[in-house]
Design a protein around this motif. Sequence first.
Motif, PDB file in Angstrom:
ATOM      1  N   LEU A  50       1.046  -1.186   0.232  1.00  0.00           N
ATOM      2  CA  LEU A  50      -0.095  -0.005   0.170  1.00  0.00           C
ATOM      3  C   LEU A  50       0.763   1.341  -0.076  1.00  0.00           C
ATOM      4  N   TRP A  51       1.956   1.757   0.672  1.00  0.00           N
ATOM      5  CA  TRP A  51       2.784   2.699   0.871  1.00  0.00           C
ATOM      6  C   TRP A  51       3.670   2.610  -0.641  1.00  0.00           C
ATOM      7  N   GLU A  52       3.691   1.946  -1.135  1.00  0.00           N
ATOM      8  CA  GLU A  52       4.469   1.562  -2.443  1.00  0.00           C
ATOM      9  C   GLU A  52       4.183   1.740  -3.553  1.00  0.00           C
ATOM     10  N   ASP A  53       2.441   1.651  -3.577  1.00  0.00           N
ATOM     11  CA  ASP A  53       1.512   1.821  -4.678  1.00  0.00           C
ATOM     12  C   ASP A  53       0.280   2.807  -3.741  1.00  0.00           C
ATOM     13  N   PRO A  54       0.459   4.043  -4.675  1.00  0.00           N
ATOM     14  CA  PRO A  54      -0.441   5.302  -4.455  1.00  0.00           C
ATOM     15  C   PRO A  54      -1.493   4.964  -5.049  1.00  0.00           C
ATOM     16  N   ALA A  55      -1.733   4.553  -6.120  1.00  0.00           N
ATOM     17  CA  ALA A  55      -3.623   4.170  -6.986  1.00  0.00           C
ATOM     18  C   ALA A  55      -3.931   2.936  -5.854  1.00  0.00           C
ATOM     19  N   LEU A  56      -3.313   1.826  -5.377  1.00  0.00           N
ATOM     20  CA  LEU A  56      -3.696   1.206  -4.658  1.00  0.00           C
ATOM     21  C   LEU A  56      -4.013   0.998  -3.430  1.00  0.00           C
ATOM     22  N   ARG A  57      -3.252   2.058  -2.728  1.00  0.00           N
ATOM     23  CA  ARG A  57      -3.597   2.618  -1.633  1.00  0.00           C
ATOM     24  C   ARG A  57      -4.704   3.699  -1.652  1.00  0.00           C
ATOM     25  N   GLU A  58      -5.531   4.252  -2.392  1.00  0.00           N
ATOM     26  CA  GLU A  58      -6.596   5.146  -3.099  1.00  0.00           C
ATOM     27  C   GLU A  58      -7.340   4.522  -3.150  1.00  0.00           C
ATOM     28  N   GLU A  59      -7.720   3.526  -3.428  1.00  0.00           N
ATOM     29  CA  GLU A  59      -8.582   2.825  -3.859  1.00  0.00           C
ATOM     30  C   GLU A  59      -9.414   2.228  -2.610  1.00  0.00           C
ATOM     31  N   ILE A  60      -8.319   1.156  -2.207  1.00  0.00           N
ATOM     32  CA  ILE A  60      -8.774   0.049  -0.465  1.00  0.00           C
ATOM     33  C   ILE A  60      -8.650   1.715  -0.169  1.00  0.00           C
ATOM     34  N   SER A  61      -8.020   2.434   0.611  1.00  0.00           N
ATOM     35  CA  SER A  61      -8.885   3.382   1.521  1.00  0.00           C
ATOM     36  C   SER A  61     -10.473   4.280   1.231  1.00  0.00           C
TER      37      SER A  61
END
Length: 413
Positions: A272-283
Amino acid sequence: MAAIIQVAVGIIFVFILLSIVVTEVNSLIARATKMRAKTLRSTINAVIEDPVIRAKVYTHPLIQLVKADPIAPTQRISRHEAEKIANSSIGSVDYIEANTFVDVVLNTIKAESDQQLFGALLNVIDGMPAGAERRGLRVMVNRIVSTGEGMTELRNSLRYVQDRRYRSALTDIVNQIDEEVSLLGLEPTTNVSLMAGIRQIENPNLRHALSTVMAGADSMEVARSNLETWFNNSMQRASAAYAGKMKNLSICVALFFALALNIDTLHIGRALWEDPALREEISSEASYTAQSGDLQSQRGENATDNELRASRADDGSTLEDAIGTGANVAHQLQDIQDLNLPIGWSFQNVSELADEGRALSDPNNLWNYFPENNPDGWLGLLAAKFFGIAATVIAAAQGAPFWFGIVNRILRR
């Protein structure tokens, strides 16, 4: 939303989904093994140590803790028969109300002494001509039996019985009751029937415990209150023991799913820390889910509480409930898979890949954990995996409500 907060919300979202899975599976296991009923029985076994009284309580129509025919309070059975009955198959009851327990225990303890002390008195009264006099005496005796009070009033009333034969017979019986009470070392104003019943209990531990509980109870109402407090204290200890069992079960179930699905908190956090797009989607998905309340309501409808509570299971719906719970588990597991997080295991030989060094650091590839395949990195991967899985297990065992509270506080900031 700051990146670190998004990572935290994403990880907590995984914890919530896994916690719901753990709770649902716990519910299945608890129902299948009748864990609550068994905990209840073991608690009452410790409270009521006399096997005969225990068997009568367990089979009482208001209790039905075991699958056996009811035993009348005055019925004589051997200790061997009582033990066999008390250890019969568990019934569908996994909770007993305190007032119900008190009524059944008092009735069981008093039944024989009631018959011994007041049976002859009632027989004489029932033989009297019908009328107000007989009804009044019957009411007085019933009051003595149910409340332990009224012997003085009964004795005074006998002076006014019109028929000399009945007056003489009733007076003789009351004098005999007084003599029996005196031989028991009891005061005639106390709950004589109850105390007499306690004196007749064969098991010394139960006899001493009840004598202590009933000490100073100058009325049946106080006796009931004391016995109810005693039972409630025992149930509190039973609830604590049951909660401990469920916590241990949660850890085992969480460990199983964390290992089977490779839900590694450290690796998920890094992804999640290394992938901003995934981080945004999950949050974003976690924020929407937490605010909508869908998971909270689902958890409230299907979860098994980690304490003894009032419940009378319907044997006919057990299979239907199990199927529904299984469907909920499958749904939650699919939700976890749909997050597109680095979850799950693979097994791939990476020795011939161009980017072999990077491939050897993949914590999801079981091939990398064999020393001969990855002599320089397998131990570090194993240590990181141990801590990542351990963090997942500990977190999932806390339960979904715990993490809902945290994620809601984070989102309100």
